[in-house]
Design a protein around this motif. Structure first.
Motif, short mmCIF file in Angstrom:
data_model
loop_
_atom_site.label_atom_id
_atom_site.label_comp_id
_atom_site.label_asym_id
_atom_site.label_seq_id
_atom_site.Cartn_x
_atom_site.Cartn_y
_atom_site.Cartn_z
N LEU A 504 19.33 33.79 14.80
CA LEU A 504 19.24 32.86 13.67
C LEU A 504 20.63 32.62 13.10
N PHE A 505 21.01 31.34 12.99
CA PHE A 505 22.31 31.00 12.42
C PHE A 505 22.17 30.92 10.91
N PHE A 506 22.94 31.74 10.22
CA PHE A 506 22.86 31.79 8.75
C PHE A 506 24.18 32.31 8.20
N ASP A 507 24.65 31.67 7.14
CA ASP A 507 25.86 32.11 6.44
C ASP A 507 27.05 32.25 7.39
N ARG A 508 27.28 31.21 8.19
CA ARG A 508 28.45 31.06 9.05
C ARG A 508 28.45 31.99 10.26
N ASN A 509 27.31 32.62 10.53
CA ASN A 509 27.26 33.59 11.62
C ASN A 509 25.89 33.58 12.27
N ILE A 510 25.76 34.30 13.38
CA ILE A 510 24.46 34.44 14.03
C ILE A 510 23.93 35.83 13.74
N ILE A 511 22.76 35.88 13.12
CA ILE A 511 22.19 37.16 12.69
C ILE A 511 20.87 37.41 13.41
N SER A 512 20.40 38.61 13.31
CA SER A 512 19.07 38.99 13.79
C SER A 512 18.84 38.66 15.25
N ILE A 513 19.83 38.89 16.09
CA ILE A 513 19.66 38.64 17.53
C ILE A 513 18.67 39.66 18.10
N ASP A 514 17.69 39.17 18.85
CA ASP A 514 16.68 40.07 19.39
C ASP A 514 16.03 39.43 20.61
N GLU A 515 15.33 40.26 21.37
CA GLU A 515 14.50 39.76 22.47
C GLU A 515 13.49 38.80 21.88
N THR A 516 13.13 37.77 22.61
CA THR A 516 12.39 36.63 22.06
C THR A 516 11.09 37.03 21.38
N THR A 517 10.28 37.86 22.02
CA THR A 517 9.00 38.25 21.42
C THR A 517 9.21 38.96 20.09
N GLU A 518 10.14 39.89 20.05
CA GLU A 518 10.41 40.64 18.82
C GLU A 518 10.98 39.72 17.74
N PHE A 519 11.82 38.78 18.15
CA PHE A 519 12.42 37.85 17.20
C PHE A 519 11.35 37.04 16.47
N PHE A 520 10.47 36.40 17.23
CA PHE A 520 9.48 35.53 16.61
C PHE A 520 8.34 36.30 15.95
N ALA A 521 7.97 37.43 16.51
CA ALA A 521 6.84 38.20 15.97
C ALA A 521 7.16 38.78 14.60
N SER A 522 8.44 38.91 14.27
CA SER A 522 8.82 39.51 12.99
C SER A 522 9.23 38.48 11.94
N ASN A 523 9.25 37.19 12.30
CA ASN A 523 9.64 36.13 11.36
C ASN A 523 8.43 35.56 10.64
N THR A 524 8.69 34.93 9.50
CA THR A 524 7.61 34.30 8.73
C THR A 524 7.59 32.79 8.94
#
Length: 564
Positions: A504-524
């Protein structure tokens, strides 16, 4: 009395023997919310343009379009300019002035509205849309979402009876797109404005419609309430390709038993699963296999700003992309995602930090060495990659640059056109193509370079569901060839289906890099509708196919427990 009544409409463009629209008959009642969808190039935009006389294309038209029970061409031009509002796909294409307040008064000035009424209308509209804080801003300083909101406000200040929109959310991030669609819903329900909208992203707009019109090959295949569309679409062979583009709840319904009423929204989908299926204790989704761990792109503490006295767009950004993986970057409009790609591709230079490609700084690549069979960049606006009068000539030009022989060039061009399903577009001017067709043609030009690293900026913008499926197959082929893909996208569902990792690109940087399933399963919010529907039942299911598979599995277990 229908607001718009289209009867036996046929249309072909000047110099074109093929019919773009064929025997279209459609009635739109006053106050209706109508969604038009279908494959790229099926005639949707042409149909919309014919509803706005000043945008009507040059060609041969047969049949009739009635507006308020009177032929459209017989209406007073000045009145039609007010009565029929039009919002285009690209926000920048519609903005004609330098300041927001200039934009809001532009149409009113042109039809001679008195100054006191003009000021009142503009103030009222700015308050309704909550854009008072943008009133004195330059239009060039606005984000994509803000520009589209200003475009909408500048049309509505004319007090139209009909609002026509051509893929207005195609360049917006998911949150901005959802907010824009809800604004349209509010205009429809609170002001009674009739809305006709063409969209490929149906997740938010489909459930709001009074009528959904599905087009194919210049014809209307279905026109019905969205729930009826969801329940009967499989009975229409020419429309079944559209199933892949319908909202997740509808696709899940069609992929399972189709018992009961078709769900349309996330809430409906949750209720449907709760009624017919049971949760699984352990998720059965198969994680994507890890890619080769050889780092191919290495970005170290990169900082970038457009001018010395401006704030940083990228600040101490670090990112490592492995060879052969598909990495997707998501985030809001205007945060710096496209800037990042331009820095990686060497089009812009960071003032601090390093961009390494294959363990070599991009500053050390000489004489187009960085690009020849190495790195290719598909920008957000596909028109910028075209230089010639036809798609085929453009492809031949790039083949000459790479140095293919005539035989190699001919074979590669034909293979690329067939691979993308655009052979029929080879002789057409790139600017005459629909948005989705331009996107595919531009992608073909990139593929001809045979790069090992591809940077993609909103590659599915304007693409229909069937084209996206074909593009997914191409990405899978490239992965097998160990081609590395870095993709910036607002298309969450596409990213979930095709990425190895996301950030996720936020505040001039890329944060919360994760494997795709984990990335989306933990977002709202930055997650798929499928996951929002199923996370209480199958927490790791992030695609429609995964939800269907797990629902079937839980059904089998449920049946087995009953038998015991």
């Amino acid at each position: 009395m229908a607001l718009i009544d289209i009867k036996n409409l046929n249309f072909k463009y000047a110099g074109n023997d093929e019919q773009t629209l064929s025997n279209i008959s459609l009635s739109i009642e006053s106050g209706e919310f109508v969604v038009i969808c279908g494959a790229s190039g099926c005639g949707k935009t042409t149909l919309l343009n014919l509803l706005k006389p000043t945008l009507a294309p040059n060609g041969k038209k047969e049949g009739d379009i009635f507006f308020l029970d009177k032929p459209l061409e017989n209406h007073d031009e000045r009145q039609i300019a007010s009565d029929i509002g039009f919002v285009m796909q690209n926000p920048d294409s519609q903005i004609v002035t330098d300041k927001v307040w200039h934009e809001l008064v532009f149409g009113l000035e042109n039809i001679g509205v008195p100054s006191n009424i003009m000021k009142r209308r503009v103030g009222e509209m700015a308050s309704f849309f909550g854009i008072q804080h943008l009133f004195r801003k330059k239009t060039s300083e606005l984000s994509g979402g803000q520009k589209q909101l200003v475009n909408l406000a500048s049309v509505l200040v004319m007090q139209p009876k009909l609002l026509v929109l051509d893929e207005p959310t195609s360049q917006l991030d998911p949150i901005a797109a959802a907010e824009f669609i809800q604004t349209l819903h509010k205009l429809n329900t609170e002001l009674g404005i009739t809305i006709v909208i063409v969209e490929h992203r149906l997740e938010d707009v489909f459930p709001l419609a009074d009528k959904v019109v599905i087009m194919n090959d210049g014809k209307v295949i279905m026109a019905d309430h969205p729930r009826n569309i969801g329940e009967t679409i499989q009975n229409y062979p020419e429309a079944t390709a559209m199933i892949h583009g319908l909202p997740s709840a509808v696709r899940i319904f069609n992929g399972l038993k189709q018992v009961g009423s078709c769900p349309l929204t996330v809430r409906d989908g949750k209720d449907y699963l709760r009624e017919h299926y049971t949760p699984l204790e352990v998720s059965n989704t198969v994680p994507i296999e890890p890619t080769n761990e050889k780092v191919i792109i290495d970005i170290k503490d990169v900082c970038f700003k457009y001018e010395r006295d401006m704030p940083d767009i990228l600040y101490k950004l670090n990112l490592r992309i492995n060879e052969g993986e598909v990495f997707s970057v998501l985030g809001g409009n205007g945060v710096g995602k496209s800037t990042l790609l331009s820095v990686i591709s060497g089009q812009r230079r960071a003032y601090k930090g390093k961009v390494m490609i294959r363990d070599k700084s991009i500053k050390k690549y000489k004489n187009n060495e960085l690009y020849k069979h190495n790195l290719a960049f598909l920008p957000q606006n596909p028109q910028t990659v075209f230089l010639k009068s036809t798609v085929e000539e453009d492809y031949e030009e790039i083949s000459k640059v790479i140095g293919y022989s005539k035989e190699e060039m001919k074979k590669l061009i034909n293979d690329t056109l067939n691979r993308l399903g655009i052979s029929h577009l080879a002789k057409k001017h790139p600017y005459d193509l629909s948005g989705g067709e331009q996107q595919k043609a531009a992608l073909g030009k990139i593929l001809l370079l045979q790069p090992s690293i591809i940077l993609l900026d909103e590659p599915t913008k304007g693409m229909d569901a069937f084209s996206k499926k074909g593009f997914s197959d191409i990405l899978k082929e490239m992965k097998k060839q160990h081609i590395t893909i870095l993709m910036v996208t607002h298309d969450i569902e596409f990213a979930a289906e095709n990425s190895d990792r996301c950030g996720l690109f936020f505040d001039r940087n890329i944060i919360s890099i994760d494997e795709t399933t984990e990335f989306f399963a933990s977002n709202t919010f930055y997650t798929t509708a499928s996951n929002r529907i199923a996370r209480d039942f199958y927490p790791k299911a992030i695609t429609v196919e995964q939800v269907i598979a797990e629902a079937k599995q839980s059904e089998r277990r449920y049946v087995q427990s009953d038998e015991k």
